[in-house]
Design a protein around this motif. Structure first.
Motif, PDB file in Angstrom:
ATOM      1  N   TYR A 102      10.071  -9.452  14.896  1.00 28.01           N
ATOM      2  CA  TYR A 102       9.619  -8.331  14.195  1.00 28.01           C
ATOM      3  C   TYR A 102      11.883  -7.632  13.466  1.00 28.01           C
ATOM      4  CZ  TYR A 102       5.674  -7.832  15.931  1.00 28.01           C
ATOM      5  OH  TYR A 102       4.371  -7.993  16.683  1.00 28.01           O
ATOM      6  N   TYR A 104      12.359  -4.581  10.868  1.00 31.44           N
ATOM      7  CA  TYR A 104      11.348  -3.020   9.887  1.00 31.44           C
ATOM      8  C   TYR A 104      12.696  -2.159   9.240  1.00 31.44           C
ATOM      9  CZ  TYR A 104      13.674  -0.951  14.664  1.00 31.44           C
ATOM     10  OH  TYR A 104      14.098  -1.537  15.619  1.00 31.44           O
ATOM     11  N   GLU A 141      -2.177   4.020  14.838  1.00 25.16           N
ATOM     12  CA  GLU A 141      -1.270   3.256  13.550  1.00 25.16           C
ATOM     13  C   GLU A 141      -2.209   3.393  12.191  1.00 25.16           C
ATOM     14  OE1 GLU A 141       1.887   0.079  13.633  1.00 25.16           O
ATOM     15  OE2 GLU A 141       1.019   0.148  15.485  1.00 25.16           O
ATOM     16  N   ILE A 143      -1.848   0.383   9.263  1.00 20.84           N
ATOM     17  CA  ILE A 143      -1.247  -0.754   8.458  1.00 20.84           C
ATOM     18  C   ILE A 143      -1.708  -1.455   7.488  1.00 20.84           C
ATOM     19  CG2 ILE A 143      -0.594  -1.635  11.126  1.00 20.84           C
ATOM     20  CD1 ILE A 143      -2.429  -3.934  10.742  1.00 20.84           C
ATOM     21  N   LEU A 152      -3.325  -9.201  13.692  1.00 22.44           N
ATOM     22  CA  LEU A 152      -3.728  -8.543  14.310  1.00 22.44           C
ATOM     23  C   LEU A 152      -4.005  -9.064  15.291  1.00 22.44           C
ATOM     24  CD1 LEU A 152      -3.031  -5.473  14.888  1.00 22.44           C
ATOM     25  CD2 LEU A 152      -5.026  -4.841  13.507  1.00 22.44           C
ATOM     26  N   SER A 166      -5.696  -3.818   4.778  1.00 26.10           N
ATOM     27  CA  SER A 166      -5.854  -2.310   6.084  1.00 26.10           C
ATOM     28  C   SER A 166      -6.123  -2.277   7.746  1.00 26.10           C
ATOM     29  CB  SER A 166      -5.418  -1.203   5.174  1.00 26.10           C
ATOM     30  OG  SER A 166      -6.311  -0.870   4.936  1.00 26.10           O
ATOM     31  N   CYS A 168      -6.594   0.380  10.742  1.00 32.44           N
ATOM     32  CA  CYS A 168      -6.220   1.936  11.063  1.00 32.44           C
ATOM     33  C   CYS A 168      -6.430   1.913  12.310  1.00 32.44           C
ATOM     34  CB  CYS A 168      -6.741   3.361  11.116  1.00 32.44           C
ATOM     35  SG  CYS A 168      -5.656   5.448  11.593  1.00 32.44           S
ATOM     36  N   PHE A 177       1.399  -7.469  16.276  1.00 35.88           N
ATOM     37  CA  PHE A 177       1.235  -8.486  14.700  1.00 35.88           C
ATOM     38  C   PHE A 177       1.628 -10.256  14.947  1.00 35.88           C
ATOM     39  CE2 PHE A 177       2.498  -4.722  12.747  1.00 35.88           C
ATOM     40  CZ  PHE A 177       1.693  -4.104  13.036  1.00 35.88           C
ATOM     41  N   VAL A 187       4.400  -5.410   6.289  1.00 34.98           N
ATOM     42  CA  VAL A 187       3.710  -4.684   6.858  1.00 34.98           C
ATOM     43  C   VAL A 187       3.746  -3.658   6.266  1.00 34.98           C
ATOM     44  CG1 VAL A 187       1.708  -4.399   8.433  1.00 34.98           C
ATOM     45  CG2 VAL A 187       2.403  -7.057   8.197  1.00 34.98           C
ATOM     46  N   THR A 189       3.074  -0.179   7.270  1.00 35.23           N
ATOM     47  CA  THR A 189       3.073   0.631   9.316  1.00 35.23           C
ATOM     48  C   THR A 189       3.120   2.453   9.241  1.00 35.23           C
ATOM     49  OG1 THR A 189       3.125  -1.487   9.980  1.00 35.23           O
ATOM     50  CG2 THR A 189       2.990   0.560  11.583  1.00 35.23           C
TER      51      THR A 189
END
Length: 196
Positions: A102, A104, A141, A143, A152, A166, A168, A177, A187, A189
């Motif tokens: 990851y 971000y 969250e 996404i 996911l 998407s 939630c 992920f 993604v 987020t």
């Protein structure tokens, strides 16, 4: 030490680590106390404070909760304002380490005003064996897949998601992920404070 190299600005992990350590000392907390509150090991917190390792956004989120500050304050030193206008050219470089799977980008610094944390998570296909442990955090969250596709993993089940999909979900349930192929996915987020 990893330092983000994309974009005009550079953010290195040492800056984040310093902020965590300074705030922890101001609050008169030991590394062990913050580690326990964050659900991570003391040695991991020590490495983060010393800028020696990249951390997933969920881990930084837990640390920010333990220290009673917003995630955006932790990873962005700009002052919070009523309006945050952030042209792409001024956006901070990516934070994180592709080898962890990851990195971000923080999109705005408005958490104390709006109660959400908008972030773009880049899911990279490298070192898949490092992505086996799920994350949990107190915020809900949302996404939205901007590019590519992911699985996911949520509460023991895998959901295939591609561009435009998407979801939630409750951050308190284990989630992760997982890359689908050798292409990076992006993604969008939102970490949303959950009023209890």
């Amino acid at each position: 030490m990893f330092a983000a190299r994309e974009g005009r600005n550079t953010i290195n992990l040492e800056t984040i680590g310093k902020k965590i350590k300074e705030l922890r000392l101001r609050k008169k907390l030991t590394q062990q106390q913050v580690a326990d509150l964050s659900g991570i090991s003391k040695s991991m917190l020590s490495k983060i404070e010393n800028g020696q390792t990249a951390s997933a956004v969920a881990t930084l989120s837990k640390i920010s909760e333990a220290l009673d500050v917003s995630l955006s304050w932790l990873i962005d030193d700009r002052e919070e304002q009523d309006l945050v206008f952030l042209p792409k050219s001024n956006r901070r470089a990516r934070i994180g380490d592709d080898n962890m799977g990851y990195s971000y980008e923080l999109l705005a610094n408005r958490s104390s005003l709006s109660g959400f944390e908008p972030t773009i998570v880049h899911v990279t296909p490298k070192n898949l064996n490092l992505r086996q442990e799920s994350y949990t955090h107190s915020q809900d969250e949302f996404i939205f897949v901007l590019e590519g596709s992911i699985y996911l993993s949520y509460d023991g089940k895998n959901y295939f998601m591609e561009k435009g999909d998407s979801a939630c979900f409750q951050g308190s349930k284990p989630h992760l992920f997982i890359p689908v192929d050798e292409n990076e996915a992006k993604v969008l987020t939102f970490f949303i404070d959950n009023p209890l």
